[in-house]
Design a protein around this motif. Structure first.
Motif, mmCIF file in Angstrom:
data_model
loop_
_atom_site.group_PDB
_atom_site.id
_atom_site.type_symbol
_atom_site.label_atom_id
_atom_site.label_comp_id
_atom_site.label_asym_id
_atom_site.label_seq_id
_atom_site.Cartn_x
_atom_site.Cartn_y
_atom_site.Cartn_z
ATOM 1 N N ASN A 11 -16.970 -44.819 -58.464
ATOM 2 C CA ASN A 11 -15.894 -45.683 -58.004
ATOM 3 C C ASN A 11 -14.629 -44.860 -57.746
ATOM 4 O O ASN A 11 -13.964 -45.042 -56.731
ATOM 5 C CB ASN A 11 -15.611 -46.776 -59.031
ATOM 6 C CG ASN A 11 -14.544 -47.734 -58.567
ATOM 7 O OD1 ASN A 11 -14.581 -48.224 -57.452
ATOM 8 N ND2 ASN A 11 -13.577 -47.982 -59.420
ATOM 9 N N LEU A 12 -14.310 -43.952 -58.665
ATOM 10 C CA LEU A 12 -13.131 -43.112 -58.482
ATOM 11 C C LEU A 12 -13.284 -42.215 -57.255
ATOM 12 O O LEU A 12 -12.337 -42.037 -56.491
ATOM 13 C CB LEU A 12 -12.870 -42.271 -59.727
ATOM 14 C CG LEU A 12 -11.589 -41.451 -59.709
ATOM 15 C CD1 LEU A 12 -10.370 -42.332 -59.499
ATOM 16 C CD2 LEU A 12 -11.461 -40.663 -60.987
ATOM 17 N N ASN A 13 -14.472 -41.665 -57.050
ATOM 18 C CA ASN A 13 -14.712 -40.862 -55.844
ATOM 19 C C ASN A 13 -14.473 -41.694 -54.585
ATOM 20 O O ASN A 13 -13.910 -41.213 -53.605
ATOM 21 C CB ASN A 13 -16.129 -40.297 -55.837
ATOM 22 C CG ASN A 13 -16.312 -39.179 -56.830
ATOM 23 O OD1 ASN A 13 -15.357 -38.613 -57.342
ATOM 24 N ND2 ASN A 13 -17.560 -38.877 -57.134
ATOM 25 N N GLY A 14 -14.892 -42.951 -54.610
ATOM 26 C CA GLY A 14 -14.676 -43.838 -53.471
ATOM 27 C C GLY A 14 -13.194 -44.094 -53.222
ATOM 28 O O GLY A 14 -12.753 -44.147 -52.075
ATOM 29 N N LEU A 15 -12.425 -44.247 -54.317
ATOM 30 C CA LEU A 15 -10.986 -44.456 -54.162
ATOM 31 C C LEU A 15 -10.326 -43.209 -53.577
ATOM 32 O O LEU A 15 -9.443 -43.310 -52.725
ATOM 33 C CB LEU A 15 -10.361 -44.804 -55.511
ATOM 34 C CG LEU A 15 -10.749 -46.155 -56.100
ATOM 35 C CD1 LEU A 15 -10.183 -46.311 -57.499
ATOM 36 C CD2 LEU A 15 -10.297 -47.283 -55.201
ATOM 37 N N ILE A 16 -10.746 -42.038 -54.016
ATOM 38 C CA ILE A 16 -10.199 -40.784 -53.477
ATOM 39 C C ILE A 16 -10.546 -40.664 -52.001
ATOM 40 O O ILE A 16 -9.724 -40.231 -51.192
ATOM 41 C CB ILE A 16 -10.718 -39.579 -54.279
ATOM 42 C CG1 ILE A 16 -10.124 -39.611 -55.693
ATOM 43 C CG2 ILE A 16 -10.376 -38.270 -53.587
ATOM 44 C CD1 ILE A 16 -10.749 -38.610 -56.644
ATOM 45 N N ARG A 17 -11.733 -41.087 -51.635
ATOM 46 C CA ARG A 17 -12.179 -40.991 -50.238
ATOM 47 C C ARG A 17 -11.391 -41.918 -49.318
ATOM 48 O O ARG A 17 -11.432 -41.763 -48.104
ATOM 49 C CB ARG A 17 -13.676 -41.295 -50.134
ATOM 50 C CG ARG A 17 -14.542 -40.150 -50.581
ATOM 51 C CD ARG A 17 -14.369 -39.001 -49.651
ATOM 52 N NE ARG A 17 -15.217 -37.879 -50.042
ATOM 53 C CZ ARG A 17 -15.110 -36.671 -49.560
ATOM 54 N NH1 ARG A 17 -14.190 -36.409 -48.645
ATOM 55 N NH2 ARG A 17 -15.875 -35.710 -49.953
ATOM 56 N N LYS A 22 -14.462 -38.630 -45.147
ATOM 57 C CA LYS A 22 -15.727 -38.372 -45.822
ATOM 58 C C LYS A 22 -16.351 -37.045 -45.374
ATOM 59 O O LYS A 22 -17.063 -36.397 -46.131
ATOM 60 C CB LYS A 22 -16.700 -39.522 -45.573
ATOM 61 C CG LYS A 22 -17.885 -39.496 -46.487
ATOM 62 C CD LYS A 22 -18.672 -40.778 -46.407
ATOM 63 C CE LYS A 22 -19.761 -40.747 -47.458
ATOM 64 N NZ LYS A 22 -20.479 -41.994 -47.524
ATOM 65 N N SER A 23 -16.044 -36.629 -44.158
ATOM 66 C CA SER A 23 -16.615 -35.383 -43.637
ATOM 67 C C SER A 23 -15.964 -34.147 -44.262
ATOM 68 O O SER A 23 -16.488 -33.044 -44.141
ATOM 69 C CB SER A 23 -16.461 -35.328 -42.123
ATOM 70 O OG SER A 23 -15.088 -35.381 -41.775
ATOM 71 N N ARG A 24 -14.840 -34.328 -44.941
ATOM 72 C CA ARG A 24 -14.124 -33.196 -45.533
ATOM 73 C C ARG A 24 -14.582 -32.970 -46.975
ATOM 74 O O ARG A 24 -14.501 -33.875 -47.808
ATOM 75 C CB ARG A 24 -12.624 -33.486 -45.521
ATOM 76 C CG ARG A 24 -11.789 -32.364 -46.078
ATOM 77 C CD ARG A 24 -10.330 -32.712 -46.002
ATOM 78 N NE ARG A 24 -9.533 -31.644 -46.559
ATOM 79 C CZ ARG A 24 -8.238 -31.745 -46.792
ATOM 80 N NH1 ARG A 24 -7.607 -32.856 -46.506
ATOM 81 N NH2 ARG A 24 -7.582 -30.739 -47.306
ATOM 82 N N PRO A 25 -15.032 -31.777 -47.306
ATOM 83 C CA PRO A 25 -15.434 -31.503 -48.690
ATOM 84 C C PRO A 25 -14.228 -31.597 -49.635
ATOM 85 O O PRO A 25 -13.126 -31.139 -49.305
ATOM 86 C CB PRO A 25 -15.952 -30.066 -48.651
ATOM 87 C CG PRO A 25 -16.190 -29.759 -47.219
ATOM 88 C CD PRO A 25 -15.276 -30.647 -46.429
ATOM 89 N N LEU A 26 -14.423 -32.206 -50.791
ATOM 90 C CA LEU A 26 -13.327 -32.347 -51.745
ATOM 91 C C LEU A 26 -12.828 -30.992 -52.234
ATOM 92 O O LEU A 26 -11.687 -30.866 -52.655
ATOM 93 C CB LEU A 26 -13.755 -33.211 -52.930
ATOM 94 C CG LEU A 26 -13.919 -34.694 -52.636
ATOM 95 C CD1 LEU A 26 -14.399 -35.442 -53.874
ATOM 96 C CD2 LEU A 26 -12.633 -35.301 -52.130
ATOM 97 N N SER A 27 -13.671 -29.973 -52.143
ATOM 98 C CA SER A 27 -13.258 -28.639 -52.582
ATOM 99 C C SER A 27 -12.174 -28.053 -51.684
ATOM 100 O O SER A 27 -11.506 -27.090 -52.069
ATOM 101 C CB SER A 27 -14.466 -27.695 -52.630
ATOM 102 O OG SER A 27 -15.030 -27.572 -51.343
#
Length: 69
Positions: A11-17, A22-27
């Motif tokens: 859920n938190l990953n979805g909020l960050i997205r 979505k195509s951009r790596p979180l790194s």
């Protein structure tokens, strides 16, 4: 573990997205961008917390005496 077993994390990953494509790596997200997203999420009302922000819920849970210097 499968993603469906880690609901809070996903859920938190979805909020960050919501703030990064979505195509951009979180790194590749900078610390400054993450700090901005953190501020936005911490000041966003959550239904689960009675429409209080996480920041408000946290500050009310801290003992005010402990904050005095």
């Amino acid at each position: 573990y499968s993603s469906w077993q880690r609901g809070l994390n996903e859920n938190l990953n979805g909020l960050i997205r919501q703030y990064t494509p979505k195509s951009r790596p979180l790194s590749t997200v900078s610390h400054a961008e993450l700090a901005k997203i953190e501020g936005l999420l911490n000041n966003r009302p959550w239904k689960r917390q009675g429409y209080k922000t996480p920041h408000d819920a946290f500050t009310k849970s801290i003992n005010p005496v402990a904050l005095r210097a």
